[in-house]
Motif scaffolding. Structure first.
Motif, PDB file in Angstrom:
ATOM      1  N   ASP A 272       0.844  -1.188   0.000  1.00  0.00           N
ATOM      2  CA  ASP A 272       0.000   0.000   0.000  1.00  0.00           C
ATOM      3  C   ASP A 272       0.881   1.240   0.000  1.00  0.00           C
ATOM      4  N   LYS A 558       1.773   6.855  12.798  1.00  0.00           N
ATOM      5  CA  LYS A 558       0.570   6.084  12.503  1.00  0.00           C
ATOM      6  C   LYS A 558      -0.638   7.020  12.577  1.00  0.00           C
ATOM      7  N   SER A 560      -4.883   7.585  12.785  1.00  0.00           N
ATOM      8  CA  SER A 560      -6.157   7.001  13.208  1.00  0.00           C
ATOM      9  C   SER A 560      -7.264   8.023  13.008  1.00  0.00           C
ATOM     10  N   TYR A 599     -10.501   4.069  11.234  1.00  0.00           N
ATOM     11  CA  TYR A 599      -9.325   3.210  11.075  1.00  0.00           C
ATOM     12  C   TYR A 599      -8.298   3.586  12.127  1.00  0.00           C
ATOM     13  N   THR A 600      -7.432   2.623  12.448  1.00  0.00           N
ATOM     14  CA  THR A 600      -6.505   2.786  13.573  1.00  0.00           C
ATOM     15  C   THR A 600      -5.095   2.403  13.172  1.00  0.00           C
ATOM     16  N   ASN A 601      -4.132   3.263  13.539  1.00  0.00           N
ATOM     17  CA  ASN A 601      -2.693   2.983  13.404  1.00  0.00           C
ATOM     18  C   ASN A 601      -2.309   2.541  11.990  1.00  0.00           C
ATOM     19  N   LYS A 602      -2.693   3.347  11.023  1.00  0.00           N
ATOM     20  CA  LYS A 602      -2.311   3.102   9.642  1.00  0.00           C
ATOM     21  C   LYS A 602      -1.055   3.904   9.309  1.00  0.00           C
ATOM     22  N   TYR A 606       0.676   7.149   5.218  1.00  0.00           N
ATOM     23  CA  TYR A 606      -0.730   6.801   5.016  1.00  0.00           C
ATOM     24  C   TYR A 606      -1.584   8.027   5.304  1.00  0.00           C
ATOM     25  N   HIS A 608      -5.784   9.013   4.379  1.00  0.00           N
ATOM     26  CA  HIS A 608      -7.013   8.737   3.636  1.00  0.00           C
ATOM     27  C   HIS A 608      -8.190   9.423   4.301  1.00  0.00           C
ATOM     28  N   TYR A 610     -12.269   9.278   5.262  1.00  0.00           N
ATOM     29  CA  TYR A 610     -13.136   8.202   5.741  1.00  0.00           C
ATOM     30  C   TYR A 610     -14.584   8.558   5.434  1.00  0.00           C
ATOM     31  N   ILE A 652     -12.918   3.263   3.738  1.00  0.00           N
ATOM     32  CA  ILE A 652     -11.806   4.146   3.431  1.00  0.00           C
ATOM     33  C   ILE A 652     -12.125   4.938   2.170  1.00  0.00           C
TER      34      ILE A 652
END
Length: 746
Positions: A272, A558, A560, A599-602, A606, A608, A610, A652
């Protein structure tokens, strides 16, 4: 010119990918870890007709498990019919025109110059070629029938040398395979191609001295297999021993997914890297490739000096709650912005009844009337005790009461005009309120952040006809701003056009006040003072996934995003009284969802948006007075959170990582910047988000959304523990401790 054919029997045993170019021993001393990657996008900057945009990225660490596609923000427009190729790692870009020219440009962006600095123009017609591949020195022009011409560039470093044709009309099993391939590329002396998910390669070498011309021709060794089962729309090699792929889907929120792989054996490196990358992709691959220092923040050009003179990020300390109030108000004006005094304003509850599909419709409960003052303003004190149905609607909406304020008049030339506003109030809890309200009262202060009144609303011509009820066709919707924004893999900006057509794109000089060729915006009006009822009829409805927030994580962080338990967003409404749609106020959607989403800890790298599913409705509305129907108009309004059958509770959205990185950080005002200490986190759980433009498209109309941050609705970043750099963030609209709206990551 002699035509050379590869000698029969000149085959080779299966060879490693490094053969034919710089070997791994040379790679050990390599300092190249970021590769210029160019995307020839479908449209030009500013949507200039006949042009496409060439957009430069840097693929940072293609060999690492944490690859990034860094947006340099450098672009240039080229004719849409041109082809673009590059290679060799020299920053030379070739443009092949349909007019029989090949142009070279130097990419000088690394030193602050132009992306396309003209170098030289050659009189060569390569426009019919299927693939044009180069390692800087050799240029292979391959047709779809497998015939290949070979050219030699005498000055690969500058792109201004002589292009000499050294082979013509060569056709072998390798060139035939390349000509028929799904994609083909070149890295050093290796030609690679993919067909049906199978990646193959052929090593290129010079013909022995004394054979052919000077410079000598080439031969392509027998093909060997690099990998199978590669599912990609496009494939390229940013350097030796690596591959990158792009996957396209029908969903604009997930299309353009970039992934990276290493070869020998074929292994996924980063599944990704980024999404939203659409267009023809070429990489200026050099002779070697190394891995970047994991403690270095990705950069473009010169490494950015560490910014240590920034405060540690802290959320707003202002915990003073907004005060619930029974008073609402606004302003109505003429079309030219001058006050409209003496208008009778009727305020109704918007959420009591969803409307009826039958001819009888449903009345919106009237909560009071007011009259505009000499400056066009009006105010109304809502009843201290609301009707039971209104109270229940407010309870179900988290204590927020959505209201409609309408008025009507006639201009001096007899044109009916309409004023319609949507606003939100949070009345204090009543002593006679229901038990549900007692629970709501505890969070009334949070709901009060949604108060959205004081609008200035211009009267509009009320000339709409029955075509608005029918709605646009599918083909008409495709031409609208909303559809184009939805289909674009890039996120929309904060602004959504105030006026939109659900059948086309409105002209830049669109004037909604032209009635029968006459501009009525300055005409004085006579108020309609008869007591009337507002009746609405539901025309259509649909569930649409809607952007409610985003989170960002760049280097060693990360991301979230939480959107739990309830809705907590203000969503635009739209009104159509003259044949086109105008965005009005907004409705606060705060109903319970019963689910935790987000979403969590991407990350790292990263970012995006939501989306959550919300039901939208199109209504026909009328003011019905003692003498019959006085006004007719249409509205688009959000309803409640509703998961479609078989659908997800949230999903996402689009990639927004183009807003992150050192170049964007450098443009941010210093007061907006902050750092997140190693091993800690920062979050936004107070105040409002920025407005997400074109957050949803319904019936050809785009609507914007603002989310209210709280303990259940927040953006969060968690910093890693690498210590050679600082984890930096900055607010979009202001300092992160004040009203940033959203924050970005470097």
């Amino acid at each position: 010119m002699s035509t050379f054919v590869l000698a029969a029997g000149l085959t080779a045993a299966p060879q490693a990918l490094t053969q034919g170019h710089a070997a791994s021993a040379a790679d050990a001393g390599c300092t190249t870890f970021s590769v210029p990657t160019y995307v020839f996008e479908p449209k030009a900057s500013g949507n200039i007709a006949g042009k496409r945009v060439l957009h430069k990225y840097m693929e940072w660490g293609p060999k690492s498990a944490d690859t990034d596609l860094l947006d340099t923000q450098y672009t240039a427009n080229l004719p849409a019919t041109s082809k673009v190729f590059t290679g060799g790692g020299n920053g030379i870009i070739y443009e092949v025109t349909t007019g029989g020219q090949v142009k070279t440009y130097k990419d000088n962006t690394a030193t602050g110059g132009s992306l396309l600095t003209p170098v030289k123009t050659y009189s060569l017609n390569w426009s019919s070629a299927r693939y044009i591949l180069t390692n800087g020195t050799r240029i292979l022009v391959i047709g779809s029938d497998g015939t290949m011409d070979v050219y030699n560039q005498s000055n690969a470093a500058t792109g201004d040398g002589t292009l000499t044709k050294v082979m013509e009309g060569v056709k072998t099993s390798v060139t035939t395979a390349v000509g028929a391939a799904d994609d083909a590329w070149m890295v050093n002396s290796t030609v690679q191609w993919i067909t049906g998910g199978k990646v193959q390669q052929s090593i290129m070498s010079n013909l022995p001295p004394g054979i052919g011309t000077a410079p000598p021709g080439i031969r392509l060794e027998a093909a060997t297999t690099v990998a199978t089962g590669v599912n990609a729309s496009q494939t390229w090699a940013p350097g030796p021993n690596v591959l990158s792929t792009q996957s396209l889907t029908a969903d604009p929120d997930t299309t353009g997914q970039i992934r990276s792989f290493t070869t020998g054996p074929f292994t996924s490196a980063d599944d990704d890297v980024r999404s939203g990358i659409v267009g023809d992709i070429v990489a200026d691959a050099g002779p070697c490739l190394s891995e970047p220092d994991p403690d270095v923040v990705p950069y473009f050009g010169s490494q950015v000096a560490v910014d240590t003179d920034v405060p540690t990020a802290q959320e707003s300390s202002d915990s003073t709650p907004a005060t619930p109030s029974n008073t609402v108000g606004g302003t109505f004006t003429l079309g030219n912005g001058q006050p409209a005094p003496g208008l009778r304003v009727t305020v109704t509850a918007a959420d009591v009844d969803a409307g009826s599909d039958t001819s009888s419709g449903a009345q919106e409960p009237v909560l009071g009337t007011a009259t505009t003052a000499s400056d066009g303003t009006w105010t109304l004190s809502l009843p201290s005790t609301l009707p039971a149905s209104v109270q229940q609607a407010m309870d179900d909406n988290g204590g927020a009461l959505n209201l409609n304020a309408t008025t009507s008049a006639a201009t001096s030339s007899g044109v009916q005009v309409l004023g319609a506003d949507t606003l939100t109030a949070v009345p204090p809890a009543s002593s006679t309120a229901s038990s549900t309200t007692a629970l709501v009262a505890g969070s009334a202060a949070t709901a009060a952040e949604a108060v959205d009144d004081g609008h200035v609303v211009a009267l509009l011509p009320d000339t709409v006809d029955g075509t608005a009820a029918a709605g646009p066709t599918a083909d008409q919707q495709k031409q609208t701003f909303a559809a184009q924004a939805e289909a674009d893999p890039r996120p929309a900006g904060e602004q959504t056009p105030l006026w939109q057509s659900d059948r086309s794109t409105l002209a830049a000089d669109y004037n909604p006040y032209l009635v029968d060729g006459k501009d009525i915006s300055a005409e004085k009006v006579t108020p309609q003072i008869t007591e009337c009822q507002v009746v609405k009829f539901r025309v259509s409805s649909s569930i649409k996934y809607t952007v409610v927030g985003e989170a960002h994580a760049n280097w060693d962080t990360k991301a979230s995003f939480d959107y739990d338990s309830t809705m907590n967003s203000a969503i635009d409404t739209a009104i159509n009284s003259n044949g086109d749609w105008k965005l009005g106020g907004s409705k606060q959607v705060s109903s319970a969802t019963g689910v935790s989403t987000g979403y969590t800890n991407k990350g790292s790298y990263y970012a995006h948006q939501y989306q959550v599913p919300i039901e939208y409705s199109k209504y026909k509305k009328q003011t019905i007075c003692s003498m019959g129907v006085k006004n007719t108009w249409y509205t688009i309004e959000p309803g409640r959170y509703k998961v479609p059958s078989g659908g997800s509770v949230g999903r996402i959205g689009k990639d927004v990582s183009s807003k992150d990185g050192s170049r964007n950080y450098g443009k941010a005002p210093k007061s907006y910047r902050a750092k997140v200490d190693n091993g800690t986190y920062f979050q936004l759980s107070r105040k409002k988000s920025t407005k997400f433009g074109a957050a949803v498209s319904f019936m050809g109309v785009g609507l914007g959304v603002t989310t209210n941050y709280d303990s259940d609705h927040k953006q969060k970043i968690t910093a890693g523990t690498r210590r050679n750099a600082t984890h930096l963030i900055w607010g979009k609209n202001g300092p992160v401790h004040d009203t940033p709206g959203v924050f970005y990551s470097n």
